[in-house]
Design an enzyme around this catalytic site. Structure first.
Site, PDB file in Angstrom:
ATOM      1  N   HIS A  48       0.777  -1.195  -0.052  1.00 19.03           N
ATOM      2  CA  HIS A  48      -0.142   0.210   0.113  1.00 19.03           C
ATOM      3  C   HIS A  48       0.925   1.369   0.005  1.00 19.03           C
ATOM      4  O   HIS A  48       2.065   1.271   0.537  1.00 19.03           O
ATOM      5  CB  HIS A  48      -0.881   0.045   1.499  1.00 19.03           C
ATOM      6  CG  HIS A  48      -2.130  -1.137   1.088  1.00 19.03           C
ATOM      7  ND1 HIS A  48      -2.994  -0.859   1.993  1.00 19.03           N
ATOM      8  CD2 HIS A  48      -2.146  -2.045   0.453  1.00 19.03           C
ATOM      9  CE1 HIS A  48      -3.863  -1.777   1.678  1.00 19.03           C
ATOM     10  NE2 HIS A  48      -3.277  -2.590   0.581  1.00 19.03           N
ATOM     11  N   GLU A  54       0.873   4.002   1.785  1.00 16.60           N
ATOM     12  CA  GLU A  54       1.308   4.604   3.079  1.00 16.60           C
ATOM     13  C   GLU A  54       2.564   3.456   3.736  1.00 16.60           C
ATOM     14  O   GLU A  54       3.684   4.032   4.087  1.00 16.60           O
ATOM     15  CB  GLU A  54       0.301   4.418   4.198  1.00 16.60           C
ATOM     16  CG  GLU A  54      -0.859   5.365   3.724  1.00 16.60           C
ATOM     17  CD  GLU A  54      -1.819   4.696   3.064  1.00 16.60           C
ATOM     18  OE1 GLU A  54      -1.803   3.883   2.332  1.00 16.60           O
ATOM     19  OE2 GLU A  54      -3.315   5.023   2.951  1.00 16.60           O
ATOM     20  N   CYS A  76      -5.946   2.300   5.536  1.00 11.97           N
ATOM     21  CA  CYS A  76      -6.764   1.236   5.902  1.00 11.97           C
ATOM     22  C   CYS A  76      -6.013   0.714   7.080  1.00 11.97           C
ATOM     23  O   CYS A  76      -5.224   1.300   7.923  1.00 11.97           O
ATOM     24  CB  CYS A  76      -6.480  -0.046   4.914  1.00 11.97           C
ATOM     25  SG  CYS A  76      -4.843  -0.655   4.869  1.00 11.97           S
ATOM     26  N   CYS A 124      -2.611  -0.193   7.390  1.00 13.46           N
ATOM     27  CA  CYS A 124      -1.702   1.078   7.266  1.00 13.46           C
ATOM     28  C   CYS A 124      -1.704   1.687   8.333  1.00 13.46           C
ATOM     29  O   CYS A 124      -0.430   2.299   8.961  1.00 13.46           O
ATOM     30  CB  CYS A 124      -1.877   1.782   6.181  1.00 13.46           C
ATOM     31  SG  CYS A 124      -1.630   1.215   4.564  1.00 13.46           S
TER      32      CYS A 124
HETATM   33 ZN   LIG Z   1      -3.443   0.314   3.506  1.00 19.51          ZN
END
Ligand SMILES: [Zn+2]
Length: 155
Positions: free
Chosen positions: A52, A54, A82, A85
């Protein structure tokens, strides 16, 4: 204002990443008003469900600053992070998170992480994902080893 400039940069990274074949997410790590590192979503390109924006920004910033604690750093994300993260953000010690779209907007676009938040609120035995603790007298051995280790790096 500086915050919206950094958010615009994260949004631009996200849009560029779509054109490059990635997911619509971008993130920056900023310290003292300077961009330390950036990250974009590479889940499908790297076949890595944890890739992801982040997490990638945190990894890049940590490598660059040669530290596993990003204290004094801010994270800018094109979208509300999310649960995975958010966990990484807490572990990294990031001071502030700024984000653009919220999780409802992400869900409309097909990225619904709300069920993970719902799951995490439940007790392990009540989750859809089967989580089973296996009782064993050896379960504490890693922690015993950690306690007794003289040259550990505390984090
Ligand atoms: Zn994430």
């Amino acid at each position: 204002m500086m915050e919206s400039r950094f958010l615009d940069r994260a949004l631009a990274l996200a849009v560029e990443n779509v054109a490059a074949g990635g997911g619509p997410f971008g993130a920056l790590i900023v310290r003292n008003g300077e961009v330390v590192a950036t990250g974009v979503n590479r889940v499908t390109r790297e076949n890595d469900p944890t890739s992801h924006a982040e997490v990638n920004a945190i990894r890049a910033a940590s490598q660059k600053l040669k530290t596993f604690k990003l204290e004094g750093c801010e994270l800018y994300s094109s979208c509300e992070p999310c649960p995975m993260c958010m966990g990484a953000i807490y572990w990294a010690g990031v001071t502030t998170v700024y984000y653009g779209a919220d999780s409802d907007e992400a869900a409309v676009a097909g990225f619904d992480d709300r069920y993970i938040y719902d799951e995490l609120r439940k007790k392990p035995q009540q989750r859809t994902l089967r989580c089973i603790q296996i009782p064993s007298p050896s379960n504490s051995e890693p922690f015993d080893a950690w306690r007794l280790c003289d040259n550990k790096v505390i984090y």
